[in-house]
Design an enzyme around this catalytic site. Sequence first.
Site, PDB file in Angstrom:
ATOM      1  N   ASP A  60       4.913   6.516  -6.329  1.00  0.00           N
ATOM      2  CA  ASP A  60       5.814   6.836  -7.610  1.00  0.00           C
ATOM      3  C   ASP A  60       7.044   6.461  -7.290  1.00  0.00           C
ATOM      4  O   ASP A  60       7.869   6.766  -6.451  1.00  0.00           O
ATOM      5  CB  ASP A  60       5.659   8.280  -7.396  1.00  0.00           C
ATOM      6  N   THR A  93       9.118   5.545 -14.329  1.00  0.00           N
ATOM      7  CA  THR A  93      10.386   5.428 -13.328  1.00  0.00           C
ATOM      8  C   THR A  93      10.416   4.073 -12.694  1.00  0.00           C
ATOM      9  O   THR A  93      11.185   3.554 -12.757  1.00  0.00           O
ATOM     10  CB  THR A  93      10.103   6.592 -12.127  1.00  0.00           C
ATOM     11  N   THR A  94       9.189   3.472 -12.212  1.00  0.00           N
ATOM     12  CA  THR A  94       9.233   2.066 -11.806  1.00  0.00           C
ATOM     13  C   THR A  94       9.627   1.127 -12.851  1.00  0.00           C
ATOM     14  O   THR A  94      10.413   0.426 -12.713  1.00  0.00           O
ATOM     15  CB  THR A  94       7.632   1.864 -11.150  1.00  0.00           C
ATOM     16  N   ASP A 389       2.981  13.881 -13.578  1.00  0.00           N
ATOM     17  CA  ASP A 389       3.207  12.875 -14.151  1.00  0.00           C
ATOM     18  C   ASP A 389       2.105  12.895 -15.539  1.00  0.00           C
ATOM     19  O   ASP A 389       2.643  12.811 -16.549  1.00  0.00           O
ATOM     20  CB  ASP A 389       3.051  11.539 -13.633  1.00  0.00           C
TER      21      ASP A 389
END
Length: 522
Positions: A60, A93-94, A389
């Site tokens: 994550d 997020t990545t 998520d």
Amino acid sequence: MQQPLFILSEDSQRTTGAAAQESNIRAGKAVANAVRTTLGPRGMDKMLIDSSGTVVVTNDGATILEEMDIEHPAAQMIVEVSETQEEEVGDGTTTAAVLTGELLSRAEDLLEDDLHPTVIVEGYYEAARLAEDAIDEAVIDGSDGGDIDDDLLVSVAESSMTGKGTGDVTADRLAELVVRAVRQVETDDGIDREDVHVHTRTGASSSASDLVEGVLVDEEPADDNMPRTVEDATVAVLDSKLEVRESEIDAEYTISDVDQLNAAIEAEDRELRGYAEALSEAGVDVLFCTKKIDDRVAGYLADAGILAFGNVKSKDGRSLARATGAKRLGTLSDIEESDLGSAENVTVERYDEDDLVFVEGGAASAAVTLFLRGGTEHVVDELERAITDAVDVTVAAIDSGGVVPGAGATEIAISDHVRASAASVEGRKQLAIEAFADAVDALPRTLAENTGLDPIDALVDLRALHESAGCAGLISTGRAGEVGDPIEAGVLDPAAVKREAVQSATEAATMILRIDDVIAAE
Ligand code: ADP
Ligand code: MG
């Protein structure tokens, strides 16, 4: 002659102009590079060990960046991008971090070609607006608005989980649980994210995970003689201690004979028994107290057949009150019926060494809990992140603007649209807009790399299918990846995740580009 004027302390360090820009850009790129191998379902995991030796294994992006001890201020800005992304939409997020790094990397080239930072910033903002249009365009028909199909939602939830160590078979089932959970708490006013809880427990495989209509708390009864299960429970949530009240003044009194002593003990006892009587009279069957319960009070409560828990975490107290409809009481005097909540069933179950309380059904099913199981602490922790998520994306898909094809398809649509529109832009800003399109291309390219495909070939194939079919992604199935239709393959992302990623990456990259002076106090 004028005296020289010093405005900075002697110890402060200063870098200006190109040197400041270069160091900031390098730091930003370094952070983005740290997470890029984790992007997508075939992304690798990272093992992070903090100074006290605690190990976190995760895929994550937000967690990685949070756990890494990043000091460089520009790099820290990228960490903030991923934090904002996590807070706003809970996923992507990545993607946001990689995009920021790519925008910075392209900007570096443009700066070398003597483009002024202001022109790059303007170009990036214009490109971001074009990207938004492309995202709107990519939204799948019928997914925008309240009555989005459950099948679409399951796909969205599952897409957000793949690669997070859930395993493909369980991901399918878990995604269904997540959608059921979210639908369960949906009302005409929308969804309150707070009503969906996640509770983890080791000691079983992740396939044993289940949905509980209500809330779970890690507590054990205050006394062994209390009932361990109560049906049609009337529930009270109390925020004050159940023990002998200590007087405000430090009074000391001397007891001279046995009668006086007995009277004092008697008085104390009456007070303690009074608590149990008050609860009993109010019809309370189950008490959650966020403060201490004296052992003797616990004994009286047990005698009265009340199931009680002391030192309940304040956060749990809040969830319990919300779920059962109980008010949080500051005192036991004058309890009214409307202060109390209810649940169809309150049961204490033993899991390995510890008790776990299930507060289920009736009013309590206004909240739901995803009860996650896993073999080890690391497994359940990563599962919890994945499920959190998945809940977030499901809520985002229902609440904010639909679903778009995943697996790089929307990114290809964005970069094509941005590049095509760049042609009509006058001057050197055009170069910045094209650079933005190139930066977005890096996302499908990274997906290809992480799947083990040749990134150049993969992008060519992607574009070809995108041209002919209108939608193309790099679908990961089992071990391999192939170019195909993400909608058919059920690889979908909420549009909100893409919108937020484009916005936050653009903001962070342009903020870093605008800096030409770094002054650090010692
Ligand atoms: P992020 O932190 O950005 O969410 P992830 O590692 O979760 O990063 O990867 C998200 C990307 O993976 C999205 O672009 C999503 O569409 C894509 N993706 C999810 N499942 C698949 C799949 N089965 N095949 C290809 N791409 C997928
Ligand atoms: Mg994700």
